[in-house]
Enzyme design. Structure first.
Site, PDB file in Angstrom:
ATOM      1  N   GLY A 221     -12.185  -3.488  -3.602  1.00 30.06           N
ATOM      2  CA  GLY A 221     -11.546  -2.649  -4.371  1.00 30.06           C
ATOM      3  C   GLY A 221     -11.539  -1.172  -4.272  1.00 30.06           C
ATOM      4  N   GLY A 247      -4.098  -0.498   2.468  1.00 29.90           N
ATOM      5  CA  GLY A 247      -4.403   0.607   1.843  1.00 29.90           C
ATOM      6  C   GLY A 247      -3.206   1.444   1.844  1.00 29.90           C
ATOM      7  N   ASP A 248      -2.220   1.107   2.384  1.00 25.58           N
ATOM      8  CA  ASP A 248      -0.929   1.788   2.162  1.00 25.58           C
ATOM      9  C   ASP A 248      -0.075   1.433   0.928  1.00 25.58           C
ATOM     10  OD1 ASP A 248      -1.240   3.077   4.728  1.00 25.58           O
ATOM     11  OD2 ASP A 248       0.059   1.573   5.697  1.00 25.58           O
TER      12      ASP A 248
END
Length: 308
Positions: A221, A247-248
């Site tokens: 997370g 991640g984007d």
């Protein structure tokens, strides 16, 4: 309107193979092609969430033409600046037996001084009316290492909140320009601060100039150091799939929460749910809507006792 900047755009190719074996020929079972680069992935997720989104950066050559044609089929508004050099390609090879992904990234075109000046003009114009701006990804050859720091200062002068998502020396210089938020992963944080402990590294990164730092802990997370407190946010269980673009999607969730002015725990919940739902999608820049809605109620956010 949310503005995303991708200085090193790409045409993303995803090849799915039954099993990836070194030194062997492979039969590709599926080929997926999409407009890519971190900022374009962020823009597509934001648009899917219902935000008006504008994408700028560079595109050029035959690959750039393909990218812009593909981008035209999305709700994202194209404000890319033309370059003489061709846009790069990235290749993700997904081993469907294990779920592992191998990534191959070309360096990108060499951007000249006149092209950089044209981009700066476009960027400054687009800041007028932007609710937030995201500066994402690597720098293509030819652009000076302080480029993101320069763009952070332009955004701050215009009064537009700015998120910076990059690594290495561009991150080091960019964070000193005092962006509102930086989003490095654990390795990028360690490189920036020299600290391997994520909690210590996140707090030290914030001390270098960013108003807030949200660090990706991979499948565990996010860890966030903000003016309001320090939080951890985690999915309910590990998610298997293609992590490219996860991640984007987390960045898109944080930006969405910023412009909606939601509390930090809700922003982190949105970011973690989107990231996990992207792992469950076969292509970067997309997420599984059903999984996203289901995960929103199951992400666990805890506040650390030691405030930053």
């Amino acid at each position: 309107m949310i503005l995303t900047v991708t200085l090193n755009t790409a045409v993303d190719l995803t090849y799915r193979v039954p099993a990836l074996t070194p030194h062997a020929s492979h039969r590709v079972t599926q080929v997926i092609e999409r407009p890519g680069g971190k900022g374009l992935n962020v823009a597509r997720v934001l648009a899917a969430l219902g935000h008006e989104t504008v994408a700028t950066g560079f595109a050029g050559g035959a690959t750039g033409a393909v990218l812009r044609e593909q981008l035209a089929a999305t709700p994202v508004r194209d404000e890319l600046v033309e370059t003489e050099g061709p846009t790069r390609r990235t290749v993700a090879i997904v081993d469907t037996a294990t779920g592992d992904t191998t990534q191959l990234n070309e360096p990108g075109p060499s951007v000249g001084a006149a092209e950089w000046a044209a981009f700066r003009t476009r960027f400054t114009e687009l800041l007028d009316g932007a609710a937030a701006v995201a500066l994402c990804g690597s720098l293509p050859p030819g652009i000076h290492v302080g480029a993101y720091a320069e763009l952070v200062r332009l955004a701050r002068t215009a009064g537009v909140p700015v998120l910076l998502d990059t690594s290495g020396e561009p991150l080091r210089r960019g964070i000193a320009a005092r962006p509102d938020l930086v989003t490095p992963n654990a390795d990028e944080l360690a490189q920036l601060t020299g600290a391997r402990d994520p909690l210590r590294a996140t707090r030290e990164a914030r001390g270098r100039g960013a108003r807030a730092v949200v660090s990706s802990l991979g499948p565990e997370g996010l860890l966030a150091a903000t003016p309001e407190g320090l939080w951890r946010a985690a999915p309910p269980a590990p998610v298997k799939g293609n992590p490219t673009g996860a991640g984007d999607s987390a960045v898109a969730g944080l930006l969405s929460g910023l412009v909606d002015d939601t509390p930090w725990p809700d922003r982190l919940t949105r970011a973690v749910a989107l990231s996990a739902a992207t792992v469950l999608s076969p292509v970067a820049g997309e997420f599984d809507p059903g999984a996203y809605e289901e995960l929103l109620s199951r992400v666990k956010v805890t506040e650390e006792t030691n405030r930053p």
